[in-house]
Scaffold this active site. Structure first.
Site, PDB file in Angstrom:
ATOM      1  N   MET A  81      36.391  84.765  -9.796  1.00 45.22           N
ATOM      2  CA  MET A  81      35.949  86.047  -9.270  1.00 45.22           C
ATOM      3  C   MET A  81      36.518  86.329  -7.873  1.00 45.22           C
ATOM      4  SD  MET A  81      31.943  85.920 -10.481  1.00 45.22           S
ATOM      5  CE  MET A  81      31.596  87.592  -9.921  1.00 45.22           C
ATOM      6  N   HIS A  82      36.331  87.566  -7.440  1.00 42.36           N
ATOM      7  CA  HIS A  82      36.551  88.034  -6.061  1.00 42.36           C
ATOM      8  C   HIS A  82      38.013  88.172  -5.659  1.00 42.36           C
ATOM      9  CE1 HIS A  82      32.355  86.956  -5.950  1.00 42.36           C
ATOM     10  NE2 HIS A  82      32.584  85.666  -5.840  1.00 42.36           N
ATOM     11  N   ASP A 236      33.781  84.170 -14.254  1.00 40.74           N
ATOM     12  CA  ASP A 236      33.710  82.818 -14.817  1.00 40.74           C
ATOM     13  C   ASP A 236      32.291  82.305 -14.982  1.00 40.74           C
ATOM     14  OD1 ASP A 236      33.377  82.657 -12.056  1.00 40.74           O
ATOM     15  OD2 ASP A 236      34.982  81.186 -11.756  1.00 40.74           O
TER      16      ASP A 236
END
Length: 484
Positions: A81-82, A236
């Site tokens: 992520m991110h 995830d």
């Protein structure tokens, strides 16, 4: 049920998993990825390497399991992520992706993090989130910022290659600081604050919905049928929750990967940003979850492994079957800063209480206890909202019975280990692909795997670990004062 394919884009590898008609994995392939660290606190990855890795795993599956791959009707995506993947008008990346564990945008995150942002997003604006990274690019690489056509999360850049569609989904989007997490839509106000517009965001779908279909060129190249649907998928951790059937309040999972995650579904949207716990959308429609994160879990054991020049499994494997009272040595696992509960990108780890007889086993125990205490921090941060009664253990660290028994005692919660098998994010992604392909109720698909072993808290050690946790908590403010 049709065959489905889960693609899990991790930081260190991309994994492909084919799931058969009985819901069990039938074939898998993985390809390694590398991370570049061009400066202190920076962490980047070339998005084109994800495409190369995906081509490699699909080619391997075509070569080794052509019949299974040909039966795939749905694909699900999972990813770290991110990450800020900046894409130009031509659909190509403008620069390397700035990853989740990159802390360069701490200043920008602090400026964005205020009462308005927390009210909209339900979260602290952490330096690892995507929005502050774009503000950093605007300030330090304006020539690149001006060319941004769309900002994609890592798995969604993979989706662009697979389908030609610029799409994301709720669980991953919630980690950007641009999402109205309660409303499950982009926030025009948060976009405005980072000098972006809705036109530079991907279209949003739920994780179980169809986001597009596999491009015909790729279907023909790798031996898949026409019209294979690609689900929205998940970040995830939400994908891992789907893989182990964690979707109801009172359940949860404990991930001991490079980072550590304590994930608990929530009955509704009930954010608690002041605790530094994440409140994100679940990959399943109408659900949310809370997530405490420690940045160095199994990563701490990897650090010790390199220091002592001994494999992680050898270090943990030498410990006794039964846990004992905590040692004098104590470890703060802030090797890359910390998220929950401190939101401190600059703090770093410390090892205290060393004695003349401190040996490898004592150091290993101290590191494992330190990570367990950091997970206790995550539990306490979310305790008022969604305290679990059972946690499913996943990730590399779950291979250690000693660690799972330690965590059960420190968290005072039953920890269970699934039977041997693949129940991670790739399976969760494949399950989301099945939902998209069939339209079936996710509740009938996101089932919990059989349990191989349960670890109960050691009641006789509760008081001693409680006292050790108190000492652990006292270390951070002392360390922060020294670092100031």
């Amino acid at each position: 049920m049709p065959y489905t394919l889960g693609l899990d884009l991790g930081t260190s590898s991309l994994k492909a998993l084919i799931v058969g008609e009985d819901g069990k994995p039938v074939a898998s392939a993985s390809e390694s990825l590398s991370v570049e660290r061009p400066a202190f606190g920076w962490s980047e990855q070339n998005p084109e390497s994800w495409i190369v890795a995906c081509e490699a795993v699909l080619s391997r599956l075509k070569s080794e399991h052509p019949d299974a791959l040909a039966k795939v009707a749905g694909i699900g995506l999972s990813g770290h992520m991110h990450g800020a993947t900046l894409v130009g008008e031509d659909g190509r990346p403008l620069r390397p992706c700035i990853l989740w564990n990159d802390t360069r945008s701490a200043k920008e995150a602090a400026e964005l993090d205020d009462a308005e942002a927390r009210a909209i997003t339900g979260n602290i604006v952490f330096p690892g989130f995507t929005a502050p990274k774009l503000d950093w690019v605007r300030r330090h690489e304006p020539e690149i910022f001006d060319k941004v056509s769309v900002v994609l999360l890592p798995k969604d850049y993979l989706r662009l290659w697979l389908t030609g569609e610029r799409v994301s989904e709720m669980s991953d989007a919630a980690g950007t600081a641009w999402l109205d997490t309660g409303g499950r839509d982009w926030s025009d106000r948060m976009l405005e604050r980072t000098h972006l517009t809705r036109s530079q965001m991907p279209r949003l779908v739920e994780g179980t919905e169809v986001s597009g279909t596999l491009r015909g060129e790729l279907a023909e190249r790798f031996g898949l049928g026409r019209g294979v649907v690609v689900a929205g998928g998940a970040g995830d951790n939400a994908a891992s929750a789907c893989g182990v059937g964690v979707s109801e309040p009172g359940s949860g999972f404990l991930s001991l990967g490079t980072s550590g995650v304590l994930f608990t579904p929530a009955a509704g949207y009930d954010p608690a940003p002041d605790t530094a716990i994440h409140t994100f959308c679940h990959a399943l429609p109408g659900l949310w979850h809370q997530m405490g994160v420690t940045l160095s879990a199994a990563g701490s054991i990897d650090w010790l492994s390199k220091l002592l020049k001994e494999a992680p499994g050898d270090l943990t494997g030498r410990l006794p079957q039964e846990i004992s009272a905590p040692g004098r040595e104590m470890f703060l696992p802030y090797l890359s800063g910390e998220r929950t509960p401190h939101n401190d990108a600059e703090i770093r780890g410390v090892l205290t209480g060393l004695q003349s007889d401190t040996d490898r086993d004592a150091l290993t125990r101290a590191v494992m206890e330190g990570v367990a205490f950091s997970m206790r921090d995550c539990l306490e941060a979310g305790a008022a909202n969604a305290r679990p009664t059972r946690l499913v253990a996943v990730g590399a660290g779950s291979r250690s019975p000693y660690w799972l028994s330690l965590l059960a005692t420190v968290l005072d919660t039953q920890v269970v280990l699934p039977e041997a098998g693949d129940f991670g994010a790739a399976l969760g992604a494949a399950r989301l692909g099945l939902c998209a392909a069939t339209g079936d109720d996710p509740a009938t698909i996101m089932t919990m795997p059989p349990i191989a072993r349960s670890f109960e808290p050691k009641a006789e050690l509760r008081a001693e670990f409680g006292e050790a946790y108190r000492r652990y908590r006292d270390l951070y403010p002392a360390l922060r004062a020294l670092a100031s």
